[in-house]
Design a protein around this motif. Sequence first.
Motif, PDB file in Angstrom:
ATOM      1  N   SER A 222    -125.643  16.952 -56.217  1.00  0.00           N
ATOM      2  CA  SER A 222    -124.857  15.898 -56.866  1.00  0.00           C
ATOM      3  C   SER A 222    -123.882  15.212 -55.921  1.00  0.00           C
ATOM      4  CB  SER A 222    -124.108  16.484 -58.069  1.00  0.00           C
ATOM      5  OG  SER A 222    -123.241  17.538 -57.664  1.00  0.00           O
ATOM      6  N   GLN A 223    -123.275  15.935 -54.994  1.00  0.00           N
ATOM      7  CA  GLN A 223    -122.325  15.304 -54.079  1.00  0.00           C
ATOM      8  C   GLN A 223    -123.021  14.277 -53.191  1.00  0.00           C
ATOM      9  OE1 GLN A 223    -119.134  15.543 -54.211  1.00  0.00           O
ATOM     10  NE2 GLN A 223    -119.058  17.162 -55.750  1.00  0.00           N
TER      11      GLN A 223
ATOM     12  N   ALA B 123    -123.805  11.235 -55.261  1.00  0.00           N
ATOM     13  CA  ALA B 123    -122.633  10.371 -55.447  1.00  0.00           C
ATOM     14  C   ALA B 123    -122.396   9.519 -54.212  1.00  0.00           C
ATOM     15  CB  ALA B 123    -121.406  11.227 -55.749  1.00  0.00           C
TER      16      ALA B 123
ATOM     17  N   LEU C 296    -124.715  11.778 -63.170  1.00  0.00           N
ATOM     18  CA  LEU C 296    -123.879  12.216 -62.064  1.00  0.00           C
ATOM     19  C   LEU C 296    -122.584  12.842 -62.576  1.00  0.00           C
ATOM     20  CD1 LEU C 296    -123.575  12.297 -58.990  1.00  0.00           C
ATOM     21  CD2 LEU C 296    -122.508  10.037 -59.112  1.00  0.00           C
ATOM     22  N   ALA C 297    -121.981  12.233 -63.590  1.00  0.00           N
ATOM     23  CA  ALA C 297    -120.755  12.794 -64.165  1.00  0.00           C
ATOM     24  C   ALA C 297    -121.004  14.185 -64.725  1.00  0.00           C
ATOM     25  CB  ALA C 297    -120.223  11.869 -65.256  1.00  0.00           C
TER      26      ALA C 297
ATOM     27  N   GLN D  38    -121.492  16.955 -61.747  1.00  0.00           N
ATOM     28  CA  GLN D  38    -120.411  17.313 -60.826  1.00  0.00           C
ATOM     29  C   GLN D  38    -119.821  18.680 -61.188  1.00  0.00           C
ATOM     30  OE1 GLN D  38    -119.485  15.754 -58.121  1.00  0.00           O
ATOM     31  NE2 GLN D  38    -120.885  14.035 -58.402  1.00  0.00           N
TER      32      GLN D  38
ATOM     33  N   SER E  48    -113.919  20.370 -62.631  1.00  0.00           N
ATOM     34  CA  SER E  48    -112.642  20.177 -61.951  1.00  0.00           C
ATOM     35  C   SER E  48    -111.698  19.468 -62.900  1.00  0.00           C
ATOM     36  CB  SER E  48    -112.823  19.364 -60.668  1.00  0.00           C
ATOM     37  OG  SER E  48    -113.217  18.039 -60.980  1.00  0.00           O
TER      38      SER E  48
ATOM     39  N   GLN F 142    -112.808  15.973 -64.029  1.00  0.00           N
ATOM     40  CA  GLN F 142    -114.077  15.789 -64.711  1.00  0.00           C
ATOM     41  C   GLN F 142    -113.925  15.183 -66.102  1.00  0.00           C
ATOM     42  OE1 GLN F 142    -116.268  15.482 -62.362  1.00  0.00           O
ATOM     43  NE2 GLN F 142    -117.698  16.197 -63.920  1.00  0.00           N
TER      44      GLN F 142
ATOM     45  N   GLN G 109    -113.937  11.521 -65.942  1.00  0.00           N
ATOM     46  CA  GLN G 109    -115.257  10.995 -65.581  1.00  0.00           C
ATOM     47  C   GLN G 109    -116.209  11.070 -66.771  1.00  0.00           C
ATOM     48  OE1 GLN G 109    -116.894  12.570 -61.947  1.00  0.00           O
ATOM     49  NE2 GLN G 109    -114.910  12.553 -60.892  1.00  0.00           N
TER      50      GLN G 109
END
Length: 539
Positions: free
Chosen positions: A395-396, A399, A427-428, A431, A434, A437, A440
């Motif tokens: 995912s990183q 992004a 993508l949201a 992730q 955190s 999140q 997002q």
Amino acid sequence: MTPTPRLRRWQCALAMAVCAVPVSTGVLAQEARTPSAPLSLPALGDSVGQDLSPRAERRLGDRVMRAIRSDPAVIDDPLVLEYVQALWGDLLNAARQRGEIGPDLDDSHAWEPFLVRDKSVNAFALPGGYIGVHLGLMAMTTTTDELASVLAHELSHVTQRHIARMMGQQSRTSWMSMASMVLGILAASRNPAAAQALIYGGQAASIQGQLNFSRDMEREADRVGFTVMSEAGFEPGGMARMFEHLQQASRLNDDGSFPYLRTHPLTSERIGEARARMGPDGWTQALQARPSERQRTAWHALMSARAQVLMDPRSDALHRLATLSLPEGASPLQQVRVHYTVSLAKQRTGQAAGAAAAMGQARQAALGLPATQQALVWRLLTLSEADGLLEAQRSQEAATALDRPALASPMVPPQAGRPELLLRARLALAQPASGTQTSQWREAANQLQPHVSQHPHDAAAWALLSELWRRLDQPLRAIRADAEATAALGDLPGAIDRIQGAHQRFRRPNAADVIELSVMDARLKIWQRQQRADLRDDN
């Protein structure tokens, strides 16, 4: 070969859907009858002898689509579907302007294309304006205009009421055979032998000629489709070239890979008429792409390549595509296409490093494209790369890819559409958890909400929205979105169960939940009416 249990279930489901009208005494029968006709339609073996009304045809098409939407062969690839819908939209607008689609037909029909994961060359029209497009057809076409010619032809079968006329003149036996043939189309990629048995076995073989469009209908669809595609801005020579490709390919490889030719048989007369419509300079003009068509040329090249990768998920097929090499003297667009194909194939075989390298080569080759093509191609490469990385649970990196700056171009790049919307939501959700999140997730939900309001049958969007609401601790909204996704995939009983379960779970709703429950109640009544109508038509 005996059909598998899954295929037999499909055969029963589609037979019930397609055979509903001839045995119905309900709404479909009322819509199809003339003022002086009795309420019930003819029984098995009798001739219906009248066209279906537009509403009856749409209702039948909806039933067929509810039966097939959840099949693995019906896929929702946002990028390829966006391209097909763009061509389809241009053709629809031209047909409306010509008067081929009047207000009654426009309001009653769905006018919806869908994709079938199958490497065979085929496209087909279903009742109610649903058009199935095989990925194999997209992969074999070399230009946008060739694909548009097939879509225009299928569209004209619908606008000229060929489907309604054919069904209205056939017996219930014919309808059952048609159900088997539609089932065979979708089953072919999973079990070719069983599919052939369904299409050509038993009753289907005895009346196959009655189910195919007549020669006059084919010629009318050619004539009307040619005019529609021309007025929509497509190169008129695309239809003749498509006929030439089909004729040549079927001669070289007569192994059943071209089912389109079984339901739309080519004749020398049809090919000659297509050539004649081009005029004396047609072939020369067809090879000279106008500047306004250059974006479509690049769009088709990449989506044809994507279809080629998606249509056959077998490892040996993907390996062949992952080892493609550049032809000598390849143009920048040809280089982009080959590198893009290699990257997609390597994505799907777990070769992450190789996929990234090939995508980098595609981006480098894109710098050599005309300015009219660069922005579009850059967008497609970026979205495809991010999609592949998300599928690989990276995912990183996805992004980073999705946020890559666009190429500067004098042309206005395509606006962010459904592919971007769905990718951002995925993508949201992908992730790592955190503190940021929640914002997002909320942003993604707020972007999806207006989309599903405008596109209430988008199952993928509803499913993402359901998960977002669940993570945002909005359980009632999550259930409602899940029910909408379930209904959009054709499972009305499942959607109804979800709403009824929500009522059991939220016996003491707060003020906000009362509003949401009232919306859910309205949807529940609609689905229950549809389910009762389906059951009434089956009895």
